[in-house]
Write an enzyme that holds these catalytic residues in place. Structure first.
Site, PDB file in Angstrom:
ATOM      1  N   GLY A 197     -18.569  10.830 -35.213  1.00 27.76           N
ATOM      2  CA  GLY A 197     -19.587  11.555 -34.912  1.00 27.76           C
ATOM      3  C   GLY A 197     -20.049  11.403 -33.333  1.00 27.76           C
ATOM      4  N   GLY A 220     -22.938  13.005 -31.892  1.00 27.23           N
ATOM      5  CA  GLY A 220     -24.148  13.935 -31.708  1.00 27.23           C
ATOM      6  C   GLY A 220     -25.122  13.015 -31.414  1.00 27.23           C
ATOM      7  CG  ASN A 221     -30.006  11.855 -31.361  1.00 25.73           C
ATOM      8  OD1 ASN A 221     -30.049  10.889 -31.756  1.00 25.73           O
ATOM      9  ND2 ASN A 221     -30.802  12.217 -30.571  1.00 25.73           N
ATOM     10  CB  ALA A 222     -26.663   8.653 -34.330  1.00 27.46           C
ATOM     11  N   GLY A 223     -24.366   9.135 -32.350  1.00 30.06           N
ATOM     12  CA  GLY A 223     -22.787   8.695 -31.753  1.00 30.06           C
ATOM     13  C   GLY A 223     -22.726   8.802 -30.287  1.00 30.06           C
ATOM     14  CE  LYS A 227     -33.015  12.308 -43.669  1.00 30.94           C
ATOM     15  NZ  LYS A 227     -33.011  11.085 -42.701  1.00 30.94           N
TER      16      LYS A 227
HETATM   17  P1  NAD Z   1     -26.044  15.435 -35.161  1.00 30.26           P
HETATM   18  O1  NAD Z   1     -26.232  16.595 -35.707  1.00 30.26           O
HETATM   19  O2  NAD Z   1     -26.993  15.170 -33.568  1.00 30.26           O
HETATM   20  O3  NAD Z   1     -24.508  14.829 -34.798  1.00 30.26           O
HETATM   21  C1  NAD Z   1     -23.863  14.847 -35.917  1.00 30.26           C
HETATM   22  C2  NAD Z   1     -22.386  14.504 -35.587  1.00 30.26           C
HETATM   23  O4  NAD Z   1     -21.555  14.415 -36.580  1.00 30.26           O
HETATM   24  C3  NAD Z   1     -21.695  15.534 -34.629  1.00 30.26           C
HETATM   25  O5  NAD Z   1     -20.997  15.262 -33.619  1.00 30.26           O
HETATM   26  C4  NAD Z   1     -20.778  16.637 -35.793  1.00 30.26           C
HETATM   27  O6  NAD Z   1     -19.845  17.251 -34.995  1.00 30.26           O
HETATM   28  C5  NAD Z   1     -20.352  15.215 -36.433  1.00 30.26           C
HETATM   29  N1  NAD Z   1     -19.754  15.681 -37.917  1.00 30.26           N
HETATM   30  C6  NAD Z   1     -20.222  16.645 -38.513  1.00 30.26           C
HETATM   31  N2  NAD Z   1     -19.644  16.719 -39.693  1.00 30.26           N
HETATM   32  C7  NAD Z   1     -18.638  15.766 -39.616  1.00 30.26           C
HETATM   33  C8  NAD Z   1     -17.464  15.159 -40.147  1.00 30.26           C
HETATM   34  N3  NAD Z   1     -17.216  15.878 -41.601  1.00 30.26           N
HETATM   35  N4  NAD Z   1     -16.698  14.310 -39.758  1.00 30.26           N
HETATM   36  C9  NAD Z   1     -17.098  13.790 -38.746  1.00 30.26           C
HETATM   37  N5  NAD Z   1     -17.860  14.092 -37.785  1.00 30.26           N
HETATM   38  C10 NAD Z   1     -18.709  15.078 -38.309  1.00 30.26           C
HETATM   39  O7  NAD Z   1     -26.868  14.338 -35.973  1.00 30.26           O
HETATM   40  P2  NAD Z   1     -27.271  12.759 -35.776  1.00 30.26           P
HETATM   41  O8  NAD Z   1     -28.672  12.857 -35.622  1.00 30.26           O
HETATM   42  O9  NAD Z   1     -26.379  12.142 -34.527  1.00 30.26           O
HETATM   43  O10 NAD Z   1     -26.980  12.105 -37.084  1.00 30.26           O
HETATM   44  C11 NAD Z   1     -25.821  11.517 -37.453  1.00 30.26           C
HETATM   45  C12 NAD Z   1     -25.930  10.618 -38.553  1.00 30.26           C
HETATM   46  O11 NAD Z   1     -26.968   9.691 -37.918  1.00 30.26           O
HETATM   47  C13 NAD Z   1     -26.392  10.978 -40.011  1.00 30.26           C
HETATM   48  O12 NAD Z   1     -25.915  10.450 -40.813  1.00 30.26           O
HETATM   49  C14 NAD Z   1     -28.016  10.994 -39.691  1.00 30.26           C
HETATM   50  O13 NAD Z   1     -28.717  10.895 -40.849  1.00 30.26           O
HETATM   51  C15 NAD Z   1     -28.095   9.395 -39.094  1.00 30.26           C
HETATM   52  N6  NAD Z   1     -29.347   9.156 -38.552  1.00 30.26           N
HETATM   53  C16 NAD Z   1     -29.689   9.683 -37.257  1.00 30.26           C
HETATM   54  C17 NAD Z   1     -30.981   9.405 -36.586  1.00 30.26           C
HETATM   55  C18 NAD Z   1     -31.427  10.357 -35.322  1.00 30.26           C
HETATM   56  O14 NAD Z   1     -32.485   9.853 -34.987  1.00 30.26           O
HETATM   57  N7  NAD Z   1     -30.967  11.312 -35.080  1.00 30.26           N
HETATM   58  C19 NAD Z   1     -31.521   8.458 -37.089  1.00 30.26           C
HETATM   59  C20 NAD Z   1     -31.148   7.708 -37.952  1.00 30.26           C
HETATM   60  C21 NAD Z   1     -30.084   8.131 -38.698  1.00 30.26           C
END
Ligand code: NAD
Length: 440
Positions: free
Chosen positions: A229, A231-234, A117
C-alpha cells in the site's frame, strides 16, 4: 436519497465474514476477562447501523445510486469516531468491523472518543472530480442527523482525503446552519485542519517501531522493510523509514509492487506514482516494463501476494484487510509485522504467526496515530487554537508510546499477544465507562 434504514442492532448469527472474524477475537477477550454475559452482549453488535442509498446525477446526465453506511459501534467513552471509506467492496459487514475496531482503538490510546465508521460502495476512480464532490455532499445530507462534533465525527480513510473532508464540512454547515469545524477531521490546513494530520498514522507507527528496535538493540540500517500500500499510511511510512536509515526493499499499490534487495528510494517512487498512478511507473507502462533498466537497477516487479512473503525483517500491511491468511502466514519471512492497515490479519493467521514467534503490532495500536491527531484537530476546532507541528508531534509521541508501553506490559504480565493485550485494555476501558454510565 432513495432508500434509508436505521437499525438499533441485535446480535447476528453470520459466519465467516470480517465481522465474524472480529467477533472471534472479541469473544476470546471477553472470556479471558471473565465478563458477565449481560455485559458481554453490549460489545457484540454496534449500537446503530445507518444505511442509505445515495443518488447523484453523473456528468452524462444519468442517475447513479450507491449504497452508503455509517455504523456507530460504541460511544460510552465519547462521540463515535472513524473514517469514511470509498471502495467497491465497502459493505455493511466491512464497515461494522472497522467501526468496532475504532472503538477498541480510541480506548487503547485513551482518547475521549467511541468508535464509528462510514463507507460508500463505489469505485472512486470511475468518477470525475465533480461527481466525487456530489457523492461526498450527498453522503453528508444522508447522514447529517447522526453526525456532529459531539455525536459522531468522521475522518478520511481509504480513497478519501482532505479535499473530501472540506466538501463534507461545508455541506454539513450549510445543511445545519452551524459553524462546526470539529464535525469532521482530516480537513485541509486552510479549512480547520491540524498540522501533522496527513502524516499522523505513519508517524504513530514509526514511533512504535523506533521504541521496539531500541529495546532489541537493533540498528535501522540492519533492517529491511516491505510495505503493502502506497497511500496516506504506506507512503509516509516509507519516507519516515528511509529517512531514518531503514532499507525499504518493497512497496506496492493496487496495481502490484516493486522489489529491490538494495533498497528503494520512496521519493522517486512517489514522483512516478504521482505522474503515472503506479509505484512501478519508473520502469513500467501498464504491463510493459523496461527489463534492461530493471536489471541494471536490480529491481523486480512483484505481485501484492509476493510482497507479503518477500525476504525482509519488518512487514507493514498498509492497504486493505484480510491479506495475511492461514494460507500465506506460514511463508511470511518477516520477524515483525506492523499493521498500519485495519484488519489485515485473519485470526487463523494470527495463531500461526504467534506460534512461529513473529511479533505483531496490531492495527488498534499500530495505526492509532491517525485518530490521535484527529483528536488534536477536534480539540483545536473547539478551542480555536492552532497547535505547532512540534506540539502535535510531541503529544502524539507521548500518547502513542504510553499506549504501546501499556500493551507491552499487559502482554508480558499475562503471557498474551499484543493484539490480545490491546483488546483487553480497550474492552476494560469501555466497560469502565459503560458501568459508570449505568448502562450495564
Ligand atoms: P489510501 O487510499 O491513501 O491508500 C491505499 C493504498 O492501498 C493505495 O496505495 C492503493 O493503491 C493500495 N491498494 C488498494 N487496493 C489494494 C490491493 N488490493 N492490494 C494492494 N494495495 C492496494 O488509504 P490509507 O488512508 O493509506 O489507508 C490504508 C490502510 O490504512 C487502510 O486499511 C486504512 O483503514 C488504514 N488506516 C488509515 C488511516 C489514515 O489516517 N489514513 C488511519 C488508520 C488506518
Amino acid at each position: 436519497m432513495l432508500t434509508s434504514t436505521t437499525t438499533q442492532t441485535t446480535p447476528s448469527t453470520s459466519t465467516s465474514t470480517s465481522y465474524s472474524r472480529y467477533q472471534k477475537t472479541l469473544s476470546q477477550t471477553l472470556a479471558r476477562l471473565n465478563i458477565s454475559e449481560k455485559e458481554a452482549n453490549f460489545f457484540k453488535e454496534p449500537q446503530f447501523i445507518h444505511k442509505k442509498e445515495i443518488a447523484i446525477i453523473r456528468d452524462d446526465g444519468t442517475t447513479a445510486l450507491y449504497p452508503a453506511f455509517r455504523v456507530q459501534a460504541n460511544n460510552a467513552r465519547g462521540p463515535f469516531k472513524g473514517g469514511i471509506r470509498y471502495h467497491p467492496l465497502a459493505d455493511e459487514d466491512e464497515v461494522k468491523t472497522l467501526a468496532a475496531l475504532m472503538a477498541i482503538k480510541t480506548a487503547v490510546v485513551n482518547i475521549p472518543f467511541g468508535g464509528g465508521k462510514g463507507g460508500i460502495q463505489l469505485d472512486p476512480k470511475s468518477l470525475s472530480k465533480k461527481e466525487l464532490e456530489a457523492v461526498s455532499r450527498a453522503y453528508i445530507r444522508a447522514f447529517k442527523d447522526h453526525i456532529g462534533s459531539d455525536i459522531d465525527c468522521p475522518a478520511p480513510d481509504v480513497n478519501t482525503n482532505p479535499a473530501i473532508m472540506a466538501w463534507m464540512r461545508d455541506e454539513y454547515e450549510k445543511e445545519t446552519k452551524t459553524f462546526s469545524p470539529s464535525m469532521i477531521t482530516g480537513k485541509p490546513m486552510s479549512f480547520g485542519g491540524s498540522l501533522g494530520r496527513d502524516t499522523a498514522t505513519a508517524r504513530g507507527g514509526f514511533f512504535i517501531l523506533e521504541e521496539l528496535i531500541e529495546r532489541t538493540a537493533m540498528d535501522p540500517d540492519e533492517l529491511r522493510v516491505a510495505i503493502q500500500g502506497f497511500g496516506n499510511a504506506g507512503m509516509h511510512m516509507a519516507h519516515f523509514l528511509h529517512n531514518a536509515g531503514f532499507t525499504v526493499v518493497a512497496v506496492s499499490d493496487s496495481h502490484g509492487g516493486i522489489y529491490s534487495p538494495d533498497g528503494i528510494d520512496p521519493v522517486r517512487i512517489e514522483k512516478y506514482k504521482r505522474n503515472t498512478g503506479e509505484v512501478t511507473g519508473e520502469y513500467c507502462e501498464g504491463s510493459v516494463c523496461d527489463l534492461n533498466r530493471m536489471k541494471y537497477d536490480n529491481v523486480e516487479r512483484i505481485t501484492n501476494e509476493q510482497l507479503l512473503e518477500i525476504e525482509c525483517d519488518i512487514l507493514i500491511p498498509a492497504a486493505l484487510d484480510n491479506v495475511i491468511t492461514e494460507e500465506n502466514a506460514p511463508r511470511i519471512k518477516a520477524q515483525y509485522i506492523l499493521e498500519l492497515a485495519n484488519g489485515p490479519t485473519t485470526p487463523e493467521a494470527d495463531e500461526i504467526l504467534n506460534r512461529r514467534g513473529v511479533k505483531l503490532i496490531p492495527d488498534v495500536l499500530a495505526n492509532a496515530g491517525g485518530v490521535t491527531v484527529s483528536y488534536f484537530e477536534w480539540t483545536q476546532g473547539r478551542s480555536g487554537e492552532q497547535w505547532t507541528a512540534e506540539k502535535v508531534d510531541a503529544e502524539l509521541k507521548r500518547v502513542i508510546l504510553d499506549a504501546y508501553k501499556g500493551v507491552r506490559r499487559e502482554s508480558y504480565r499475562n503471557k498474551i499477544t499484543y493484539r490480545e493485550a490491546a483488546f483487553s485494555i480497550g474492552i476494560k476501558r469501555m466497560l469502565d465507562a459503560m458501568r459508570a454510565r449505568g448502562w450495564v
